[in-house]
Scaffold this motif. Structure first.
Motif, mmCIF file in Angstrom:
data_model
loop_
_atom_site.group_PDB
_atom_site.id
_atom_site.type_symbol
_atom_site.label_atom_id
_atom_site.label_comp_id
_atom_site.label_asym_id
_atom_site.label_seq_id
_atom_site.Cartn_x
_atom_site.Cartn_y
_atom_site.Cartn_z
ATOM 1 N N ARG A 1 0.829 -1.209 0.000
ATOM 2 C CA ARG A 1 0.000 0.000 0.000
ATOM 3 C C ARG A 1 0.864 1.260 0.000
ATOM 4 N NH1 ARG A 1 -5.385 -0.838 3.814
ATOM 5 N NH2 ARG A 1 -6.561 -2.013 2.256
ATOM 6 N N VAL A 2 1.899 1.274 0.815
ATOM 7 C CA VAL A 2 2.779 2.447 0.865
ATOM 8 C C VAL A 2 3.440 2.658 -0.494
ATOM 9 C CG1 VAL A 2 4.948 3.319 1.820
ATOM 10 C CG2 VAL A 2 3.177 2.434 3.344
ATOM 11 N N ARG A 3 3.892 1.573 -1.124
ATOM 12 C CA ARG A 3 4.527 1.700 -2.434
ATOM 13 C C ARG A 3 3.550 2.239 -3.476
ATOM 14 N NH1 ARG A 3 6.229 -3.006 -2.794
ATOM 15 N NH2 ARG A 3 4.558 -3.968 -4.001
ATOM 16 N N ALA A 4 2.300 1.700 -3.440
ATOM 17 C CA ALA A 4 1.313 2.131 -4.425
ATOM 18 C C ALA A 4 0.984 3.613 -4.265
ATOM 19 C CB ALA A 4 0.044 1.286 -4.290
ATOM 20 N N VAL A 5 0.800 4.054 -3.022
ATOM 21 C CA VAL A 5 0.463 5.455 -2.788
ATOM 22 C C VAL A 5 1.642 6.358 -3.133
ATOM 23 C CG1 VAL A 5 -0.295 7.141 -1.084
ATOM 24 C CG2 VAL A 5 -1.201 4.831 -1.008
ATOM 25 N N SER A 6 2.852 5.917 -2.801
ATOM 26 C CA SER A 6 4.035 6.726 -3.103
ATOM 27 C C SER A 6 4.191 6.907 -4.604
ATOM 28 C CB SER A 6 5.277 6.063 -2.514
ATOM 29 O OG SER A 6 6.419 6.851 -2.757
ATOM 30 N N GLU A 7 3.980 5.824 -5.366
ATOM 31 C CA GLU A 7 4.067 5.939 -6.820
ATOM 32 C C GLU A 7 2.949 6.834 -7.362
ATOM 33 O OE1 GLU A 7 6.011 1.500 -7.618
ATOM 34 O OE2 GLU A 7 3.849 1.823 -7.793
ATOM 35 N N TYR A 8 1.774 6.724 -6.752
ATOM 36 C CA TYR A 8 0.652 7.553 -7.185
ATOM 37 C C TYR A 8 0.969 9.032 -6.980
ATOM 38 C CZ TYR A 8 -4.227 9.085 -7.562
ATOM 39 O OH TYR A 8 -5.389 9.717 -7.927
ATOM 40 N N ILE A 9 1.483 9.393 -5.810
ATOM 41 C CA ILE A 9 1.828 10.791 -5.531
ATOM 42 C C ILE A 9 2.993 11.246 -6.401
ATOM 43 C CG2 ILE A 9 2.733 12.354 -3.757
ATOM 44 C CD1 ILE A 9 1.143 10.841 -1.693
ATOM 45 N N ASP A 10 3.963 10.371 -6.595
ATOM 46 C CA ASP A 10 5.152 10.740 -7.369
ATOM 47 C C ASP A 10 4.794 11.096 -8.802
ATOM 48 O OD1 ASP A 10 7.950 11.116 -7.507
ATOM 49 O OD2 ASP A 10 8.115 9.250 -8.626
ATOM 50 N N THR A 11 3.817 10.369 -9.369
ATOM 51 C CA THR A 11 3.445 10.624 -10.755
ATOM 52 C C THR A 11 2.339 11.656 -10.894
ATOM 53 O OG1 THR A 11 1.937 8.713 -10.627
ATOM 54 C CG2 THR A 11 4.145 8.335 -11.526
ATOM 55 N N ARG A 12 1.843 12.161 -9.790
ATOM 56 C CA ARG A 12 0.811 13.203 -9.828
ATOM 57 C C ARG A 12 1.124 14.311 -8.848
ATOM 58 N NH1 ARG A 12 -1.031 8.180 -10.419
ATOM 59 N NH2 ARG A 12 -2.647 7.697 -11.989
ATOM 60 N N ARG A 13 2.402 14.514 -8.568
ATOM 61 C CA ARG A 13 2.793 15.396 -7.486
ATOM 62 C C ARG A 13 2.444 16.855 -7.720
ATOM 63 N NH1 ARG A 13 7.584 13.361 -9.598
ATOM 64 N NH2 ARG A 13 8.889 14.793 -10.838
#
Length: 666
Positions: free
Chosen positions: A530-542
């Motif tokens: 979950r942490v990885r998924a959210v981090s990638e989500y924020i990173d690509t939509r920061r």
């Protein structure tokens, strides 16, 4: 004759020195610690009780605070001047009056704010001359303070009340008539306050002490977002630099990014404390906000320290043609992945509920947008490289970096779909084992409960509740509600962990510790995915995500690290940390989704052609140029010092400036 003359000169010098020396008991202005401060030691116990009682009655009846201070001498200052400076140091406001008495210097000041209904200059002067001064002259120190409190406690006259009602009526009409203007001015005021706060050195906690609390809140929010964006961009740029130049030559930049991450992590931890449900006092808020700003600023400075060296290392103008060829190859390779990834995502949607794919459901569309943006940037860069014109080198560097960032985000978006698929399938594969484990735990709990003829243990009730919760979780999974395997896995993991913890408390068996270990691994897997998924989500939509989601994610990472750090010492505590990390990551995902939807609506209204690049944080200035120079821009004037204090008051016996009353000798 000469000796006599010399002795006379020495005596004259000594006399002047003694006359010029300050009084032995002189007390400079200071911040009052309490409503009654007796540094002169003139109040008896009964006097102090009487003064406190009168001060409390005054506040109860009129919500007016009277501060009383006794010192030996006013350190050579005028009484009113000494009192005004003490008021400033004590941060007294529109409902604070002050009675200051120099017992040995035989001087005093009595200052009252003019905003109190029913209080006028003439009334304060009568109170001062007729009641306070006579008591001080007779040495009745406590009586003077009681007289001041009692005099202020008298209700205003009927005429004053009528005047007050008229004034209040006018104020109400004015507020209703100008409420829109006031709101506009409030927004302008906050914007100006934030702009002023940005001109303060954010690493100087003492300078930040002069910034209003409201401006500190706004500054802390903007800083964690700006610095986090800069850090994410810088991390991506350093990763690219490592591939191009090797780890040895890029070691200083890697160290700068690591130090910045550590400092920003501290800022997010404090930001989480501010955002939780526990309220803080204004003083606590100021201290926490200052820590957030200072930590974020240190992170920014770490990035800034390597900006110039990094710019020289990544001089893309020299090798732009070969770099663009490599980017074109990457673009082609990623483009060929679009269709298979889209097919894979469609298969996942037919197999799993949409809730299980929230973090990657729009990845293919977003990756396509990033690739289109990268293709456009590569084309512009080739035109600039083919026809180099003075003054366009910066544009060439920007295009190359924009293409690199867009391709990197497209790759991350496509990889995230593959990661999500593997994570979900792993959860699906592990669910039967998970169900078997929790059923074994339920059976062991039943056995433990049957062995307890009497409820001797205080944990029996908790064990029964945990057993029932585990049974419901298994029943829910078997009932076909596990359309989200990760969520089902998390529920079963938590239920199993709670049950195993209580069984371990009662049975104290080694087998339970082994199951706890498996539960921890499962909880860590859930949290990590979950942490990885959210981090990638924020990173690509920061470019569109605010501080709340980032704060929850940072706290989830901290909880996950705590879980990993306690694996060998306390399994139960480690599981609790892992479960907390999973819950925080889910909350961060929800907040991030809301931010993205809001930004998408805003960019749609504006009709931006680069909406995707803006949402992804690509068009935010000049990428690493902004990142390594820091998200926070200093004012052109540098950091300005802050001064305290103001003009001195009038000599003793005169008016108290903005206050009613005055002072003098007695």
């Amino acid at each position: 004759m000469r000796i006599a003359r010399l002795v006379a000169i020495i005596l004259t010098i000594l006399s002047i020195g003694l006359l010029a020396a300050p009084p032995a008991g002189a007390q400079p202005p200071f911040r009052l610690p309490d409503y009654v401060t007796d540094d002169a030691g003139v109040l008896t116990a009964s006097d102090r009780d009487a003064v406190k009682s009168a001060v409390n009655r005054l506040y109860t009846n009129r919500h007016l605070r009277l501060w009383v201070v006794y010192v030996d001498d006013f350190s050579g200052d005028g009484s009113v001047d000494w009192a005004q400076r003490t008021i400033g140091l004590s941060e007294l406001g529109d409902h604070d009056a002050l009675l200051a008495v120099a017992t040995k210097g035989r001087a005093y000041a009595f200052l009252v704010p003019p905003s109190i209904p029913g209080i006028s200059q003439s009334r304060v002067d009568k109170l001062r001359r007729n009641r306070i001064e006579p008591a001080l002259r007779d040495g009745d120190w406590g009586g003077a303070a009681v007289a001041a409190a009692t005099g202020l406690n008298k209700a205003p006259s009927p005429s004053s009340r009528r005047l007050l009602l008229i004034v209040l009526g006018v104020i109400v009409v004015a507020v209703v008539a100008f409420v829109i203007v006031m709101r506009y001015r409030e927004r302008r005021r906050r914007a100006r306050a934030l702009a002023a706060a940005r001109r303060v050195d954010p690493t100087d906690a003492r300078a930040l002490a002069a910034v209003p609390l409201e401006a500190l809140e706004d500054l802390s929010r903007s800083m964690v977002v700006d610095v986090d964006n800069a850090l994410r961009t810088s991390s991506n740029e350093v990763a690219l630099a490592i591939d191009e130049f090797g780890e040895e030559r890029t070691a200083p930049f890697t160290q700068a990014v690591d130090k910045a991450k550590e400092a920003l992590s501290q800022a997010f931890t404090v930001r989480q404390q501010l955002d939780d449900d526990t309220p803080e006092t204004p003083a606590q808020q100021r201290e926490l906000l200052t820590r957030v700003i200072v930590s974020a600023a240190h992170a920014d400075r770490e990035l800034e320290s390597q900006t110039e060296a990094f710019e020289k290392l990544r001089n893309l103008v020299i090798n732009a043609p070969s770099r663009l060829d490599l980017l074109t190859q990457q673009y082609v390779a990623l483009t060929t992945r679009i269709a298979p990834t889209e097919q894979r995502l469609a298969e996942l949607h037919t197999e799993f509920d949409a809730a299980a794919l929230t973090s990657v459901s729009g990845n293919v569309t977003t990756a396509t947008q990033r690739l289109a943006f990268a293709d456009h940037a590569i084309g512009e860069a080739r035109d600039l490289a083919a026809q180099p014109v003075s003054g366009q080198q910066a544009a060439l560097v920007d295009d190359v970096r924009a293409a690199e960032s867009a391709l990197g985000q497209a790759r991350a978006l496509l990889d995230a779909v593959d990661s999500a698929a593997s994570d979900i399938r792993r959860a699906v594969a592990s669910l039967p084992t998970m169900v078997a484990d929790i059923q074994a735990s339920i059976a062991q709990a039943d056995e433990q409960l049957q062995q307890q003829s009497t409820p001797q243990s205080p944990h029996i009730g908790d064990l029964m509740a945990a057993r029932d919760a585990a049974a419901r979780a298994v029943h829910s999974f078997r009932g076909g509600t596990a359309t989200d395997p990760l969520a089902a896995f998390a529920r079963l993991t938590k239920a199993d962990a709670d049950l195993d913890r209580l069984v371990a408390t009662l049975a104290e068996e080694q087998a339970t510790a082994e199951r706890l270990t498996r539960s921890l691994e499962q909880a860590l897997f859930t949290a990590e995915s979950r942490v990885r998924a959210v981090s990638e989500y924020i990173d690509t939509r920061r470019g569109s995500i605010g501080p709340e989601a980032r704060t929850r994610l940072a706290e989830a990472k901290r909880q996950l690290e705590a879980a990993q750090g306690r694996k060998s010492t306390d399994l139960s505590e480690a599981i609790a940390y892992a479960n907390a990390a999973s819950a925080l990551a889910a909350h961060a995902q929800s907040l991030a989704n809301a931010d993205v939807r809001s930004s998408q609506r805003a960019t749609t209204r504006r009709g931006s052609n680069n909406a995707g690049a803006v949402l992804g944080g690509i068009i935010i200035g000049d990428l690493l140029g902004r990142g390594m120079r820091g998200g926070m821009r200093r004012g052109m004037g540098g950091w300005s010092p802050t001064s305290f204090g103001g003009s001195s008051g009038s000599p003793g016996g005169s008016s108290g400036g903005g206050f009613l009353g005055g002072g003098g000798r007695f």
